[in-house]
Design an enzyme around this catalytic site. Structure first.
Site, PDB file in Angstrom:
ATOM      1  N   GLY C 235      -1.395   2.083   3.865  1.00 11.40           N
ATOM      2  CA  GLY C 235      -0.210   1.881   4.690  1.00 11.40           C
ATOM      3  C   GLY C 235      -0.414   0.848   5.794  1.00 11.40           C
ATOM      4  CG  HIS C 236       2.978   0.003   8.316  1.00 12.55           C
ATOM      5  ND1 HIS C 236       4.207  -0.326   8.818  1.00 12.55           N
ATOM      6  CD2 HIS C 236       2.931   1.349   8.287  1.00 12.55           C
ATOM      7  CE1 HIS C 236       4.857   0.782   9.079  1.00 12.55           C
ATOM      8  NE2 HIS C 236       4.122   1.801   8.769  1.00 12.55           N
TER       9      HIS C 236
END
Lengths: 341, 341, 341
Positions: C235-236
């Site tokens: 994920g970011h």
């Protein structure tokens, strides 16, 4: 890009407290910012920012004493967004169709499209106004992409599928691959033709490596405003309602119908042919094995109300000692039975 | 496409009961059909179709009274399949090699191949008769694709891999990526060269975004007639038997040997270096952590017979109350011990 | 390729015992080798090789009697590696930029690059010395790929992302897709712009179909020497430490910080915004739901020490009988209460 704190203050119309000559080379959030970065903080995070590693902090006008160089503005979020634009070089794509793209026969192209090298728009496809197709996208025969949508590199929209307006399809996503349908006779599996399509309504976002399978017949539908994270599988003939959030690596089996405003956490799975009611949240890893009502918050596999799942998890941790205690009690009970026998 | 029910009846050689002028604009199954669609029903679904939303229903000749416009035919399934063809415009791909494809040196191309724009067939590859390669496919050096196989857009068959006859490789699948093999010394991981390949036998179907890793040496093998759904991982050196079904998001770890006719439900996982016997079914989410015999139906993680898993799941739900009851009993027992002490 | 055992012995400087005219057509490990293959064995696997199916076995000089044709050498591993090279035709890629690739404006290309047909290097990108870009790779605007890195077919490195030196990015991987960030108001989800990037440090390997999301701002970082298997989601804003191993189908949620030398087994999941300490191992399917210390070996969901998880799993299998036993004891206890009441 290197700017002094003073230069940035002038750019956003703020004022500096502390050393105005501090050099800023990047922007990041409180956790990620290093000694050459500017970050920003608003309540309740201002205390946390006091001990961060950033070179300087952008703060709301009126904040009290601060132990680091600070840049005071009226609206930190908005001002920081303007700085982000300043620090991120803008992308520049020439409008029009690259002469290295391939446009098939009987294709309709809207105005202001950007079609990059090695994109393929196959025969009879319809591309709406201001659509952007990155390199190595493939839009199949008779497919449609609605206006203002963006299809990133390597993504496919297979034949007869419809993408709505303002949709975003991330890299290598696949819209309209065959559903997994076979009939089995004497152990041999024969493909059931998958002649339906996929319909993405408006404002849908499809993550990288998502696979949205085409219906056996009719349509697999993703409702308007639904956003899907990476590596998600949506089986054939699913109807996902509007404004859902589907987090990474979730799999929804075929012919499942989901209401509006349902959130699936990461790595959720469902069986097929069920109805999942609207306005619900399923925690990460939920395994949904039957119809579900509206308005629930569930977890676990098989799925159950979240509070019950928490209770069950807590009890499970004590299971080995519970087992031991039961054995001891059995002994004590046996002794009394013997004594009183 | 818009047709009256009467026109469709003439097309399939059936007869209409009720309004023959009803306009039909689409075809769908009972659940999905809306007020402009025709659906079909055979037993035991005819009752369900009475209250569906379709404009009209195709039914077997001899069905009794029906509350909607109906189209009676001898064989509803076959007639409906003909209508599906009528309503779905046929795809039309020019035979031959697009002048926008890239064909390397010493490549063998069979007769009747369809090789679309921006497909790449690298040096020394062999493409069988009537193979279809969609845009952005990459067939690596010395790779082979057997006759009548279809490789969809964005899929890769890496060097030295063999694809059998009548295989279907869906969009963005990867055949022959490196196995995940490293040696670790002092915390640093060094790659073990992966010099084997992948062999897909005949009639194999590989889903969108599947990754079938090449063997460290020798071959990773997918047996004939095996069908694999989307987003599945097959580790290096696996040997998957013939006629298996592997549902979406399953991962089979390296060097695992699977017999014929094994079904893995969605999101199953296995450890590596095990044997999984033939003619078995593993329910969704099964986690297989050791060798398994033939002919089983299992579930759970760690995997166990399905009926035991059901029993265990049922018991787990009562765990918190079981814990409470045990405490009460302990108190009662202690009181008696005290009284009789 | 067909060679007699004698010819192979001469090639590697070894000696044959048994029939030197045995024809060798392939090489494989002990398990996979068939009657036309050569395999090799060193201790403790020499006994296992006695009953394998290979036509002949390469053994260390000094091994005693052996029931099959044998090829004795000083260093079986090294000699076998030389044979693997002999049996595997070398790939041959012309250096330079294919005239069918697309190179944008203001691009920097290092020396000795290999850029294959239909690769796209977009404006302002920087490609280091000896980088290999396979067909259908897309390197976005302002992106950088460090020297000696390889990007396989269909992979994307989106704008502003940085790939270090000696990295390997496998087919269809996506570096820098948008993070999954939305604000929700009245049930409608609005995209939060993802203006950060991804930084892969040196010697990173990214598996097929991995998605490494770009940061909302700042960078998502994969530390040097970290190796990631297929179908993994990062994920970011994650910061993954150096020298980690992340096995297939694992998902790490946004803003998670992972120390060095952490191994995640297959299908692991984590929540976001947590710290996971260094030098740890998480077994397959672990579900990590909070901060974790250094140096642990954990399993389960929610995650717990591996030994406790084993104990809990064992206890769970006895849960139905435990439930039964508790009921019996309750009856017995009730009888005594009645009798003594």
């Amino acid at each position: 890009m290197k700017k002094t704190l003073q230069e940035l203050a002038e750019f956003v119309g703020g004022r500096v407290a502390g050393d105005p000559s501090v050099l800023i080379q990047g922007l990041d959030n409180i956790e990620g910012a290093g000694p050459r970065d500017l970050t920003f903080a608003v309540e309740p995070h201002i205390d946390e920012a006091r001990s961060c590693k950033a070179a300087a902090v952008m703060l709301p006008e009126g904040t009290g004493d601060f132990p680091k160089p600070a840049l005071y503005v009226e609206e930190p979020r908005a001002a920081f967004a303007r700085l982000l634009e300043l620090f991120t070089p803008k992308l520049d794509f020439s409008a029009g169709v690259s002469d290295k793209a391939h446009i098939g026969e009987d294709v309709t192209l809207g105005e202001g499209v950007v079609i990059m090298p090695f994109a393929v728009v196959d025969d009879h496809a319809v591309i709406g106004d201001r659509v952007t197709l990155y390199p190595h996208t493939y839009i199949g025969q008779y497919a449609e992409v609605g206006e203002d949508s963006v299809v990133y590199s390597g993504a496919t929209v297979r034949e007869h599928c419809h993408v709505g307006r303002r949709c975003v399809i991330h890299c290598s996503a696949v819209i309209g691959s065959d559903g997994f349908g076979f009939t089995t006779k004497d152990g041999v599996h024969t493909k059931v033709p998958q002649v339906g399509n996929v319909v993405l309504e408006d404002d849908v976002e499809i993550g990288a490596h998502d696979g949205i399978d085409r219906a056996a017949m009719g349509s697999t539908v993703i409702g308007h405003g639904t956003k899907i994270d990476n590596l998600v599988h949506i089986g054939h003939n699913c109807k996902i309602g509007p404004n859902c959030l589907i987090v990474a690596q979730t799999g929804i089996s075929g012919s499942t119908i989901v209401g509006h405003n349902v959130t699936f956490g990461g790595q959720v799975g469902t069986v097929g042919h069920i109805h999942i009611g609207a306005n619900s949240v399923y925690a990460a890893r939920s395994g949904i094995i039957g119809n579900m009502p509206e308005g629930v918050f569930c977890a676990g596999f098989p799925v159950q109300p979240h509070t019950e799942w928490l209770r069950m998890q807590a009890a499970m941790k004590h299971l080995p000692e519970l087992q031991k205690k039961l054995k001891q009690m059995e002994k004590r009970l046996a002794r009394y039975e013997k004594e009183s026998g």
